[in-house]
Motif scaffolding. Sequence first.
Motif, PDB file in Angstrom:
ATOM      1  N   PRO A   1      -8.724   3.142  -2.699  1.00  0.00           N
ATOM      2  CA  PRO A   1      -8.962   1.926  -3.748  1.00  0.00           C
ATOM      3  C   PRO A   1      -8.451   0.519  -3.684  1.00  0.00           C
ATOM      4  O   PRO A   1      -8.831  -0.297  -4.166  1.00  0.00           O
ATOM      5  CB  PRO A   1      -8.287   2.785  -4.843  1.00  0.00           C
ATOM      6  N   ALA A   2      -6.913   0.114  -3.643  1.00  0.00           N
ATOM      7  CA  ALA A   2      -6.771  -0.852  -3.771  1.00  0.00           C
ATOM      8  C   ALA A   2      -7.057  -1.784  -2.167  1.00  0.00           C
ATOM      9  O   ALA A   2      -6.826  -2.792  -2.449  1.00  0.00           O
ATOM     10  CB  ALA A   2      -5.186  -0.409  -2.486  1.00  0.00           C
ATOM     11  N   PHE A   3      -7.559  -1.667  -0.859  1.00  0.00           N
ATOM     12  CA  PHE A   3      -7.843  -1.545  -0.259  1.00  0.00           C
ATOM     13  C   PHE A   3      -9.063  -3.167  -0.831  1.00  0.00           C
ATOM     14  O   PHE A   3      -9.848  -4.095  -0.602  1.00  0.00           O
ATOM     15  CB  PHE A   3      -8.244  -1.272   1.074  1.00  0.00           C
TER      16      PHE A   3
ATOM     17  N   ASP B   1       0.642  -1.388   0.204  1.00  0.00           N
ATOM     18  CA  ASP B   1       0.269  -0.213   0.329  1.00  0.00           C
ATOM     19  C   ASP B   1       0.795   1.163   0.082  1.00  0.00           C
ATOM     20  O   ASP B   1       0.694   2.055  -0.536  1.00  0.00           O
ATOM     21  CB  ASP B   1      -1.004   0.230   1.342  1.00  0.00           C
ATOM     22  N   ALA B   2       2.175   1.379   0.807  1.00  0.00           N
ATOM     23  CA  ALA B   2       2.885   2.132   1.051  1.00  0.00           C
ATOM     24  C   ALA B   2       3.431   2.614  -0.824  1.00  0.00           C
ATOM     25  O   ALA B   2       3.240   3.429  -1.200  1.00  0.00           O
ATOM     26  CB  ALA B   2       3.654   2.420   1.928  1.00  0.00           C
ATOM     27  N   LEU B   3       3.668   1.255  -1.744  1.00  0.00           N
ATOM     28  CA  LEU B   3       4.390   1.117  -2.474  1.00  0.00           C
ATOM     29  C   LEU B   3       3.589   1.999  -3.201  1.00  0.00           C
ATOM     30  O   LEU B   3       3.596   3.305  -4.400  1.00  0.00           O
ATOM     31  CB  LEU B   3       4.434   0.300  -2.797  1.00  0.00           C
ATOM     32  N   ILE B   4       2.280   1.909  -3.467  1.00  0.00           N
ATOM     33  CA  ILE B   4       1.030   2.469  -4.746  1.00  0.00           C
ATOM     34  C   ILE B   4       1.215   3.759  -4.245  1.00  0.00           C
ATOM     35  O   ILE B   4       1.432   4.497  -5.119  1.00  0.00           O
ATOM     36  CB  ILE B   4      -0.014   1.126  -4.168  1.00  0.00           C
TER      37      ILE B   4
ATOM     38  N   ALA C   1      -3.266   4.366  12.203  1.00  0.00           N
ATOM     39  CA  ALA C   1      -3.615   5.148  11.443  1.00  0.00           C
ATOM     40  C   ALA C   1      -3.316   4.772   9.794  1.00  0.00           C
ATOM     41  O   ALA C   1      -4.428   5.362   8.792  1.00  0.00           O
ATOM     42  CB  ALA C   1      -3.078   6.864  11.672  1.00  0.00           C
ATOM     43  N   PHE C   2      -2.592   4.787   9.044  1.00  0.00           N
ATOM     44  CA  PHE C   2      -2.322   3.913   8.415  1.00  0.00           C
ATOM     45  C   PHE C   2      -3.675   3.213   7.774  1.00  0.00           C
ATOM     46  O   PHE C   2      -3.460   3.118   6.817  1.00  0.00           O
ATOM     47  CB  PHE C   2      -0.305   3.699   8.218  1.00  0.00           C
ATOM     48  N   VAL C   3      -3.795   2.116   8.512  1.00  0.00           N
ATOM     49  CA  VAL C   3      -4.704   0.645   7.529  1.00  0.00           C
ATOM     50  C   VAL C   3      -5.935   1.787   7.898  1.00  0.00           C
ATOM     51  O   VAL C   3      -6.683   1.712   6.945  1.00  0.00           O
ATOM     52  CB  VAL C   3      -4.558  -0.111   9.379  1.00  0.00           C
ATOM     53  N   LEU C   4      -6.163   2.473   8.685  1.00  0.00           N
ATOM     54  CA  LEU C   4      -7.502   3.279   9.273  1.00  0.00           C
ATOM     55  C   LEU C   4      -7.652   4.249   7.880  1.00  0.00           C
ATOM     56  O   LEU C   4      -8.679   3.805   6.972  1.00  0.00           O
ATOM     57  CB  LEU C   4      -7.369   3.432  10.147  1.00  0.00           C
TER      58      LEU C   4
END
Length: 655
Positions: free
Chosen positions: A534-536, A407-410, A525-528
């Motif tokens: 869109p990735a999730f 997710d951080a990469l995207i 917070a990153f998860v929330l």
Amino acid sequence: MISTHLTIVLAPLVASVIAGLFGKTIGRTASHVLTIGAVGLSCALSFVVLRHMLNGGAIENYNLYTWAFTDGLGMQVGFLVDRLTAMMMFVVTFVSLMVHIYTIGYMHEDPGYQRFFSYISLFTFAMLMLVMSNNFLQLFFGWEAVGLVSYLLIGFWYKKPTAIFANLKAFLVNRVGDFGFLLGIAGVVALAGTLDYSAAFDAAPAMLGQTIDVIPGKPWDALTVICVLLFIGAMGKSAQAPLHVWLPDSMEGPTPISALIHAATMVTAGIFMVARMSPLFELAPGALSFVVVIGAITAFFMGLLGIIQNDIKRVVAYSTLSQLGYMTVALGASAYASGVFHLMTHAFFKALLFLAAGSVIIAMHHEQDIRKMGGLRKYLPITYWTSLIGSLALIGFPFTSGFFSKDALIEAVAEAGHLRHGWPLMVAYWSVLVGVFITALYSFRMFFLVFHGEPRMDEHTRSHLKESPWVVTLPLILLAIPSALIGWFTTEQMLFGDFFTGAIFPAAATDPLRVLGEEWHGPMAFVLHAVQGPAFWLSTDGLITAWYVWLKQPSIADTMAKRLSGVYRVLENKYYADDLWIRGFAGSSRKLGHALWRFGDQKLIDGALVNGTAGVIGAASQIVRRVQGGFLYVYAFAMVIGLTALLGWLLFKAS
């Protein structure tokens, strides 16, 4: 720390030599105890080095000895140990240790047991030499050593024709990339006059503006050419399109090798190398655009191939290709730390998935077709739960390590598009984003077909199904732990902290992680935040689609394959890339070689020059020997004629 560094590198080498040369003498048990002990020692000391670096230890860059010195160019053997190196050392040795332990169970009936342990220990040594090098010469040594040992490992079952074809294919395709890599190193030496990393990086700004006439009369930017050539080497090792064709076929080797090659060692060498060369690549934006485009193509199109694979190992292999594309995109977006972070998390969950696939293969009596499995959940509980963790990490499901890195990469690629603009980053962003859905689709297609639904194996296989022995399941459990948890403890420091300070050098103006770091408020917070993105939802949609299509309505898959028969045929033939290489380049080269042999060697050299010369001399001899007939009057006549001709010439000259 010099003795510690030497022990880390040399322990696997010594164990490999002993197991390889004296394996039959010391026996199977001693061979695996020796090699596992050596790699375990390297892993423990690598953890000590990593902890030392995290506690503020200084970067160590030193030469052990000078191998050669010519025309002002020093060729040394030495180590550069910074946090990037320390992280890679630990990941390589830890995954290798898990593979070594797993091999006891997987290869226990193989007659080449000792030889196999010797090879994988030698492989570990080669990879450590690569990641710890402080100069291009040693890097190239480790680079080629990894390629050589992979050739031996892929073709380990040398009586199997497909394995021999696969290892030859891997060797030759990697030589294509390595030729570019060698030219890139030569370019560095030509412009910087050194093989040492630090000296080359210091000289990089002076290379700006210099040109190389690749095509006479058309000068190209020298630094861009060098970086593209170096990346071509990475394309071979890290299996980027179109040099990806060797990696799926490498599944012909034993499963532990699939895990070792595809998880933390050989295929990550190219990613590591580009990250290490960040001071050069940051000064060559054209090369970064090239890296982004190649990574995007690999991430998207290789993922599509995973959807139609039926071999359990090949599904995981194509997921490796796709994830390597993700890492490459991050490198091209100047988010080097993000690419390396995904490399680390991927090493854990991809090794887990390969070893879990091997556990399934053992239980299924070496059956690898997922269409002949099903319902294995109740027979293989440990394999099931660890596979679930690995699959969730692979698709980037929240709370897993793969979620934080992917997710951080995207997000980093999206931010890089805002900072640098240009179509390559826009294409790359949509490729990796849509790839999230594709990854979830093929990952859980495999997971559901293997572990859920009705059993599809024959009754004999079903009656003998049972969980694998502890030497197989223990590595699965130990790999599942970091696959699930490591992102919680490492994301902040590795992506937004100073973990890679002094090792990776992104330009501040175009560093997407610098911008994202301003919005970082902790892992929860990153998860929330991510569950709103869109990735999730794409990964969730892919999972649900796989569940519905292959568990609830399996007829849908067959219907779609028939309706999209043209697309399915292209995917089934792997975009005809193998045909391009085998029938195109290799076939054309063989035909050219045959023509040169037939007309150049046989007819011109042998026929005209060698045999032709001999024939002319022979024909002349046939004529001349008639003069030597043995008749005295013929000799007398010849003497008279000769004397007359001589007197005539003298009279002519006198007049």
